[in-house]
Design an enzyme around this catalytic site. Sequence first.
Site, mmCIF file in Angstrom:
data_model
loop_
_atom_site.group_PDB
_atom_site.id
_atom_site.type_symbol
_atom_site.label_atom_id
_atom_site.label_comp_id
_atom_site.label_asym_id
_atom_site.label_seq_id
_atom_site.Cartn_x
_atom_site.Cartn_y
_atom_site.Cartn_z
ATOM 1 N N GLU A 170 0.686 -1.368 -0.070
ATOM 2 C CA GLU A 170 -0.044 -0.189 0.023
ATOM 3 C C GLU A 170 0.790 1.374 0.051
ATOM 4 O O GLU A 170 0.451 2.104 0.777
ATOM 5 C CB GLU A 170 -0.846 -0.106 1.055
ATOM 6 N N ASN A 212 2.013 -5.350 -2.939
ATOM 7 C CA ASN A 212 0.594 -5.498 -2.848
ATOM 8 C C ASN A 212 -0.275 -4.360 -2.488
ATOM 9 O O ASN A 212 0.362 -3.130 -1.748
ATOM 10 C CB ASN A 212 0.586 -6.479 -1.686
ATOM 11 N N HIS A 249 -10.295 -5.606 -2.769
ATOM 12 C CA HIS A 249 -11.538 -5.364 -1.813
ATOM 13 C C HIS A 249 -12.532 -4.395 -2.558
ATOM 14 O O HIS A 249 -12.272 -3.324 -2.839
ATOM 15 C CB HIS A 249 -10.880 -4.503 -0.562
ATOM 16 N N GLU A 278 -6.484 -10.529 -1.652
ATOM 17 C CA GLU A 278 -7.174 -10.047 -0.356
ATOM 18 C C GLU A 278 -8.984 -10.083 -0.927
ATOM 19 O O GLU A 278 -9.347 -9.135 -0.294
ATOM 20 C CB GLU A 278 -6.782 -8.998 0.186
ATOM 21 N N ASP A 280 -12.382 -9.593 -1.084
ATOM 22 C CA ASP A 280 -13.694 -9.747 -0.547
ATOM 23 C C ASP A 280 -14.695 -8.735 -1.580
ATOM 24 O O ASP A 280 -14.110 -7.755 -2.082
ATOM 25 C CB ASP A 280 -13.895 -9.581 0.804
HETATM 26 O O1 G3I Z 1 -6.623 -8.349 18.659
HETATM 27 C C1 G3I Z 1 -6.952 -7.021 19.172
HETATM 28 C C2 G3I Z 1 -7.673 -7.098 20.611
HETATM 29 O O2 G3I Z 1 -7.081 -7.620 21.513
HETATM 30 C C3 G3I Z 1 -8.243 -5.896 20.870
HETATM 31 O O3 G3I Z 1 -9.084 -5.904 21.670
HETATM 32 C C4 G3I Z 1 -9.103 -4.973 19.592
HETATM 33 C C5 G3I Z 1 -9.217 -3.561 20.053
HETATM 34 O O4 G3I Z 1 -9.251 -2.834 18.823
HETATM 35 O O5 G3I Z 1 -8.172 -5.102 18.715
HETATM 36 C C6 G3I Z 1 -7.664 -6.305 17.912
HETATM 37 O O6 G3I Z 1 -6.714 -6.134 17.091
HETATM 38 C C7 G3I Z 1 -7.076 -5.840 15.737
HETATM 39 C C8 G3I Z 1 -6.933 -6.874 14.815
HETATM 40 O O7 G3I Z 1 -7.498 -6.388 13.456
HETATM 41 C C9 G3I Z 1 -7.459 -8.154 14.841
HETATM 42 O O8 G3I Z 1 -8.765 -8.032 14.889
HETATM 43 C C10 G3I Z 1 -6.822 -4.464 15.409
HETATM 44 O O9 G3I Z 1 -7.202 -3.407 16.148
HETATM 45 C C11 G3I Z 1 -7.402 -4.017 14.113
HETATM 46 O O10 G3I Z 1 -6.686 -2.930 13.696
HETATM 47 C C12 G3I Z 1 -6.827 -5.116 13.199
HETATM 48 O O11 G3I Z 1 -7.215 -4.727 12.132
HETATM 49 C C13 G3I Z 1 -6.855 -5.512 10.646
HETATM 50 C C14 G3I Z 1 -6.331 -4.366 9.612
HETATM 51 O O12 G3I Z 1 -5.845 -5.056 8.416
HETATM 52 C C15 G3I Z 1 -5.271 -3.597 10.267
HETATM 53 O O13 G3I Z 1 -4.749 -2.559 9.252
HETATM 54 C C16 G3I Z 1 -7.672 -6.570 10.093
HETATM 55 O O14 G3I Z 1 -7.920 -7.684 10.966
HETATM 56 C C17 G3I Z 1 -7.302 -6.943 8.852
HETATM 57 O O15 G3I Z 1 -8.069 -7.646 8.245
HETATM 58 C C18 G3I Z 1 -6.581 -5.847 7.815
HETATM 59 O O16 G3I Z 1 -6.289 -6.372 6.657
HETATM 60 C C19 G3I Z 1 -5.615 -5.550 5.850
HETATM 61 C C20 G3I Z 1 -4.448 -5.931 5.097
HETATM 62 O O17 G3I Z 1 -3.550 -6.135 6.015
HETATM 63 C C21 G3I Z 1 -3.848 -5.115 3.998
HETATM 64 N N1 G3I Z 1 -4.976 -4.752 3.260
HETATM 65 C C22 G3I Z 1 -6.063 -4.026 3.683
HETATM 66 C C23 G3I Z 1 -6.657 -5.209 4.728
HETATM 67 C C24 G3I Z 1 -8.195 -4.729 5.234
HETATM 68 O O18 G3I Z 1 -7.914 -3.555 6.111
#
Ligand code: G3I
Length: 486
Positions: A170, A212, A249, A278, A280
């Site tokens: 990104e 990516n 996405h 990725e 969806d």
């Molecule tokens: O695990 C913690 C949890 O303990 C806590 O309570 C909670 C509170 O906010 O956060 C949890 O972590 C989160 C994590 O996902 C697991 O669910 C993070 O806050 C959250 O920021 C994180 O989001 C991820 C995101 O990337 C971050 O940028 C998404 O799961 C993930 O699907 C997403 O994936 C990205 C790719 O890496 C890059 N391209 C876009 C894609 C979608 O945004």
Amino acid sequence: MGMKASPSSAHGRPGSLRRIVGAVGVAGVVATALMTAAPADAAASTLAAAAQQSGRYFGTAIAAGRLGDQTYTTIANREFDMITAENEMKIDATEPNRGQFNFSAGDRVYNWAVQNGKRVRGHTLAWHSQQPGWMQALSGSSLRQAMINHINGVMGHYRGKIYAWDVVNEAYADGNSGGRRDSNLQRTGNDWIEVAFRTARAADPSAKLCYNDYNIDNWNWAKTQGVYNMVRDFKQRGVPIDCVGLQSHFNSNSPYNSNYRTTIQSFAALGVDVQITELDIQGGSATTYANVVNDCLAVPRCTGITVWGVRDSDSWLGAGASPLLFDGNGNKKAAYNSVLNALNNAGPSPTPTTSPTQNPGAGQIRGVASGRCVDVPNATTTDGTQLQLWDCHSNSNQQWSSTSAQEIRVYGNRCLDAAGTGNGAKVQIYSCWGGDNQKWRLNPDGSIVGVQSGLCLDAAGTGNGAQLQLYSCWGGNNQKWTWNRA
Ligand code: G3I
């Protein structure tokens, strides 16, 4: 009569059974008998098996925290053959404190994948987002060095084990500029991306290296053109890059467009693989899912598709967006069936490309330094016989074929096998049994790397009878091989 075609006559072409059965028409009894007799012709019943028919993979993102959920793991294990850690190999997860690496969550995802016979995409090494606090606070040359150290640390840990890394994620800006996104990494200098790729190639020569991004699916968008120009420039200047990841996405702000196929074709024409990394689709349109799959299938160098989660309830978008292939209860959705059908209706396997990382078919493996071929001495079939170099010929003891399980086979049932994991370990033939010491990665630079050891197939000389062994990869021509397809 033609109806009695043997199962092998249309091997692996799922459409053929339907054609045969259709020709039988009302003779249902015969059709039933054919179906029973010719299971090899049946359409595949999982996404991975259906994708494999054309030499592709079908993957999913996996979250370590969900590996205890049996519905989740059952579906994931059954349907997918490529795994991306959704968050566990990112910078904040793997280097929470500067210089202190933590692979516990990443390894949980990696081990689950490999123990279930799947390959792994690495995600991601250099990114403006999900940086740990210490990295966010850095700038200039110390940030640049931290990026390099991070790539070396993470790729070193997974050396030889990852199919493809999203090296840089990104880095381009949304909107009409077609330029780079502002970030602390970008402010270290415009060359940060190529430095990341060069570092990555040296850190693990066996992994494909991908750029990516999201919103690079629509060929007419400035961001797509910006990334395209960067990849073209990298290819022209020899900056190591093997693939482009289209995150894909799709939502109302970034909808699927029918020029998606043009985008895939255009990147592929630059000499890189394209992976849908990725996927969806907000709303989960079955038609759009089929379009995406068909667009990938239309381009030989579109090598695989990964959806960003298993069930709707696992999605970063929330279940309400209904973006994936399984509902919250783990039931197959209409989109699942449309993807499976599209994969089953795929045309012939992708044409082998110049990249030796793709299945090269059967033939001799010729040493670049010696011009001689990998040879089983005296054409023996004895397990444990060390391999040698010998003048190339067309006999069966020099005919090797790679399999989708990453084996390199001779005589159909003997495998190229490493008898150890250290420098100098002999490389021999042994009955194929599925071990990691019989799995090899075929790299763009011509090296062949053992999955278990991370070491290179190495010729200890150039003359007839020179023995083959494992040795640390160093880029020499005695570790480079070309595959002469039959
Ligand atoms: O695990 C913690 C949890 O303990 C806590 O309570 C909670 C509170 O906010 O956060 C949890 O972590 C989160 C994590 O996902 C697991 O669910 C993070 O806050 C959250 O920021 C994180 O989001 C991820 C995101 O990337 C971050 O940028 C998404 O799961 C993930 O699907 C997403 O994936 C990205 C790719 O890496 C890059 N391209 C876009 C894609 C979608 O945004």
